[in-house]
Scaffold this motif. Structure first.
Motif, PDB file in Angstrom:
ATOM      1  N   GLY A 199      24.321 -32.607  51.355  1.00  9.36           N
ATOM      2  CA  GLY A 199      25.698 -32.219  51.029  1.00  9.36           C
ATOM      3  C   GLY A 199      26.717 -33.282  51.404  1.00  9.36           C
ATOM      4  N   VAL A 200      26.520 -33.905  52.555  1.00 11.96           N
ATOM      5  CA  VAL A 200      27.436 -34.965  52.986  1.00 11.96           C
ATOM      6  C   VAL A 200      27.333 -36.156  52.047  1.00 11.96           C
ATOM      7  CG1 VAL A 200      27.855 -36.651  54.816  1.00 11.96           C
ATOM      8  CG2 VAL A 200      27.549 -34.248  55.390  1.00 11.96           C
ATOM      9  N   LYS A 201      26.118 -36.529  51.669  1.00 16.95           N
ATOM     10  CA  LYS A 201      25.938 -37.658  50.738  1.00 16.95           C
ATOM     11  C   LYS A 201      26.554 -37.339  49.378  1.00 16.95           C
ATOM     12  CE  LYS A 201      23.803 -40.775  53.062  1.00 16.95           C
ATOM     13  NZ  LYS A 201      24.414 -42.064  53.297  1.00 16.95           N
ATOM     14  N   PHE A 210      27.404 -25.053  61.996  1.00 23.54           N
ATOM     15  CA  PHE A 210      25.960 -25.120  61.789  1.00 23.54           C
ATOM     16  C   PHE A 210      25.228 -24.267  62.822  1.00 23.54           C
ATOM     17  CE2 PHE A 210      21.817 -27.063  62.571  1.00 23.54           C
ATOM     18  CZ  PHE A 210      21.282 -27.032  61.292  1.00 23.54           C
ATOM     19  N   ILE A 211      25.595 -24.428  64.075  1.00 25.55           N
ATOM     20  CA  ILE A 211      24.958 -23.655  65.147  1.00 25.55           C
ATOM     21  C   ILE A 211      25.257 -22.169  64.985  1.00 25.55           C
ATOM     22  CG2 ILE A 211      25.008 -23.240  67.641  1.00 25.55           C
ATOM     23  CD1 ILE A 211      25.389 -26.293  67.951  1.00 25.55           C
ATOM     24  N   ALA A 212      26.477 -21.831  64.597  1.00 29.55           N
ATOM     25  CA  ALA A 212      26.835 -20.424  64.405  1.00 29.55           C
ATOM     26  C   ALA A 212      26.035 -19.792  63.277  1.00 29.55           C
ATOM     27  CB  ALA A 212      28.331 -20.303  64.123  1.00 29.55           C
ATOM     28  N   ILE A 213      25.838 -20.497  62.177  1.00 26.09           N
ATOM     29  CA  ILE A 213      25.082 -19.956  61.047  1.00 26.09           C
ATOM     30  C   ILE A 213      23.623 -19.743  61.428  1.00 26.09           C
ATOM     31  CG2 ILE A 213      24.196 -20.514  58.743  1.00 26.09           C
ATOM     32  CD1 ILE A 213      26.955 -21.797  58.200  1.00 26.09           C
ATOM     33  N   VAL A 214      23.031 -20.733  62.095  1.00 25.54           N
ATOM     34  CA  VAL A 214      21.634 -20.603  62.507  1.00 25.54           C
ATOM     35  C   VAL A 214      21.483 -19.478  63.538  1.00 25.54           C
ATOM     36  CG1 VAL A 214      19.721 -21.774  63.680  1.00 25.54           C
ATOM     37  CG2 VAL A 214      21.025 -22.985  61.937  1.00 25.54           C
ATOM     38  N   ALA A 215      22.407 -19.403  64.487  1.00 25.80           N
ATOM     39  CA  ALA A 215      22.337 -18.343  65.505  1.00 25.80           C
ATOM     40  C   ALA A 215      22.508 -16.968  64.874  1.00 25.80           C
ATOM     41  CB  ALA A 215      23.409 -18.576  66.567  1.00 25.80           C
ATOM     42  N   LEU A 216      23.383 -16.845  63.908  1.00 23.95           N
ATOM     43  CA  LEU A 216      23.573 -15.571  63.216  1.00 23.95           C
ATOM     44  C   LEU A 216      22.303 -15.161  62.474  1.00 23.95           C
ATOM     45  CD1 LEU A 216      26.095 -13.654  62.693  1.00 23.95           C
ATOM     46  CD2 LEU A 216      26.088 -14.674  60.433  1.00 23.95           C
ATOM     47  N   GLY A 217      21.669 -16.093  61.808  1.00 24.23           N
ATOM     48  CA  GLY A 217      20.431 -15.795  61.087  1.00 24.23           C
ATOM     49  C   GLY A 217      19.299 -15.398  62.020  1.00 24.23           C
ATOM     50  N   VAL A 218      19.127 -16.150  63.104  1.00 29.97           N
ATOM     51  CA  VAL A 218      18.058 -15.836  64.054  1.00 29.97           C
ATOM     52  C   VAL A 218      18.356 -14.525  64.775  1.00 29.97           C
ATOM     53  CG1 VAL A 218      16.941 -16.613  66.176  1.00 29.97           C
ATOM     54  CG2 VAL A 218      17.317 -18.223  64.333  1.00 29.97           C
ATOM     55  N   GLY A 219      19.590 -14.323  65.159  1.00 25.57           N
ATOM     56  CA  GLY A 219      19.967 -13.067  65.818  1.00 25.57           C
ATOM     57  C   GLY A 219      19.748 -11.866  64.916  1.00 25.57           C
ATOM     58  N   GLY A 220      20.057 -12.017  63.647  1.00 24.38           N
ATOM     59  CA  GLY A 220      19.825 -10.938  62.696  1.00 24.38           C
ATOM     60  C   GLY A 220      18.349 -10.627  62.529  1.00 24.38           C
ATOM     61  N   LEU A 221      17.518 -11.658  62.519  1.00 25.38           N
ATOM     62  CA  LEU A 221      16.078 -11.431  62.421  1.00 25.38           C
ATOM     63  C   LEU A 221      15.519 -10.773  63.671  1.00 25.38           C
ATOM     64  CD1 LEU A 221      14.759 -14.646  60.658  1.00 25.38           C
ATOM     65  CD2 LEU A 221      14.625 -12.313  59.829  1.00 25.38           C
ATOM     66  N   ILE A 222      16.025 -11.171  64.825  1.00 29.49           N
ATOM     67  CA  ILE A 222      15.545 -10.562  66.070  1.00 29.49           C
ATOM     68  C   ILE A 222      15.975  -9.097  66.146  1.00 29.49           C
ATOM     69  CG2 ILE A 222      15.833 -10.599  68.586  1.00 29.49           C
ATOM     70  CD1 ILE A 222      15.829 -13.653  68.425  1.00 29.49           C
ATOM     71  N   ALA A 223      17.179  -8.795  65.697  1.00 32.50           N
ATOM     72  CA  ALA A 223      17.693  -7.426  65.765  1.00 32.50           C
ATOM     73  C   ALA A 223      17.136  -6.523  64.670  1.00 32.50           C
ATOM     74  CB  ALA A 223      19.214  -7.439  65.681  1.00 32.50           C
ATOM     75  N   MET A 243      14.494 -23.207  60.217  1.00 36.46           N
ATOM     76  CA  MET A 243      15.884 -23.006  59.792  1.00 36.46           C
ATOM     77  C   MET A 243      16.739 -24.223  60.133  1.00 36.46           C
ATOM     78  SD  MET A 243      17.249 -19.282  60.787  1.00 36.46           S
ATOM     79  CE  MET A 243      18.317 -18.506  59.638  1.00 36.46           C
ATOM     80  N   ALA A 244      16.551 -24.738  61.341  1.00 35.38           N
ATOM     81  CA  ALA A 244      17.342 -25.888  61.780  1.00 35.38           C
ATOM     82  C   ALA A 244      17.005 -27.130  60.962  1.00 35.38           C
ATOM     83  CB  ALA A 244      17.094 -26.142  63.263  1.00 35.38           C
ATOM     84  N   ILE A 245      15.728 -27.371  60.701  1.00 36.80           N
ATOM     85  CA  ILE A 245      15.338 -28.556  59.931  1.00 36.80           C
ATOM     86  C   ILE A 245      15.843 -28.461  58.498  1.00 36.80           C
ATOM     87  CG2 ILE A 245      13.346 -29.785  58.968  1.00 36.80           C
ATOM     88  CD1 ILE A 245      11.908 -29.117  61.629  1.00 36.80           C
ATOM     89  N   PHE A 246      15.659 -27.300  57.867  1.00 40.03           N
ATOM     90  CA  PHE A 246      16.154 -27.118  56.507  1.00 40.03           C
ATOM     91  C   PHE A 246      17.671 -27.256  56.459  1.00 40.03           C
ATOM     92  CE2 PHE A 246      17.795 -24.437  53.065  1.00 40.03           C
ATOM     93  CZ  PHE A 246      17.217 -25.087  51.984  1.00 40.03           C
ATOM     94  N   GLY A 247      18.351 -26.705  57.446  1.00 38.71           N
ATOM     95  CA  GLY A 247      19.806 -26.814  57.496  1.00 38.71           C
ATOM     96  C   GLY A 247      20.274 -28.250  57.639  1.00 38.71           C
ATOM     97  N   LEU A 248      19.585 -29.027  58.468  1.00 42.57           N
ATOM     98  CA  LEU A 248      19.961 -30.436  58.639  1.00 42.57           C
ATOM     99  C   LEU A 248      19.712 -31.238  57.367  1.00 42.57           C
ATOM    100  CD1 LEU A 248      18.696 -31.103  62.263  1.00 42.57           C
ATOM    101  CD2 LEU A 248      21.067 -30.965  61.469  1.00 42.57           C
ATOM    102  N   ILE A 249      18.604 -30.968  56.687  1.00 42.56           N
ATOM    103  CA  ILE A 249      18.340 -31.660  55.419  1.00 42.56           C
ATOM    104  C   ILE A 249      19.411 -31.292  54.393  1.00 42.56           C
ATOM    105  CG2 ILE A 249      16.728 -31.809  53.472  1.00 42.56           C
ATOM    106  CD1 ILE A 249      14.461 -31.497  55.561  1.00 42.56           C
ATOM    107  N   SER A 250      19.742 -30.020  54.292  1.00 42.80           N
ATOM    108  CA  SER A 250      20.775 -29.579  53.349  1.00 42.80           C
ATOM    109  C   SER A 250      22.135 -30.168  53.689  1.00 42.80           C
ATOM    110  CB  SER A 250      20.867 -28.060  53.337  1.00 42.80           C
ATOM    111  OG  SER A 250      19.657 -27.499  52.932  1.00 42.80           O
TER     112      SER A 250
END
Length: 64
Positions: free
Chosen positions: A54-56, A12-25, A43-50
């Motif tokens: 998904g777990v449920k 989860f952290i890797a996906i969010v970091a990749l997305g934010v890093g891509g936007l910054i770059a 991004m983090a809130i949407f990811g946690l809701i998703s």
């Protein structure tokens, strides 16, 4: 691959970091502070809701 809590949190952290890093770059006219203050939390809130949905759903599919 077994999805333990640590594996899930790491991915989860890797996906969010990749997305934010891509936007910054990316060469877009948006300040990095805007990305970090507005895009990262959403991004983090949407990811946690998703992730929770998904777990449920996975628990539901495993029991039926």
């Amino acid at each position: 691959m077994e999805f333990t809590t640590g594996t899930t949190a790491g991915l989860f952290i890797a996906i969010v970091a990749l997305g934010v890093g891509g936007l910054i770059a990316a060469p877009i006219p948006m300040a990095p502070s805007t990305i970090l203050m507005m895009v990262l939390p959403s991004m983090a809130i949407f990811g946690l809701i998703s992730l929770a949905i998904g777990v449920k759903h996975g628990a539901y599919r495993a029991t039926n």
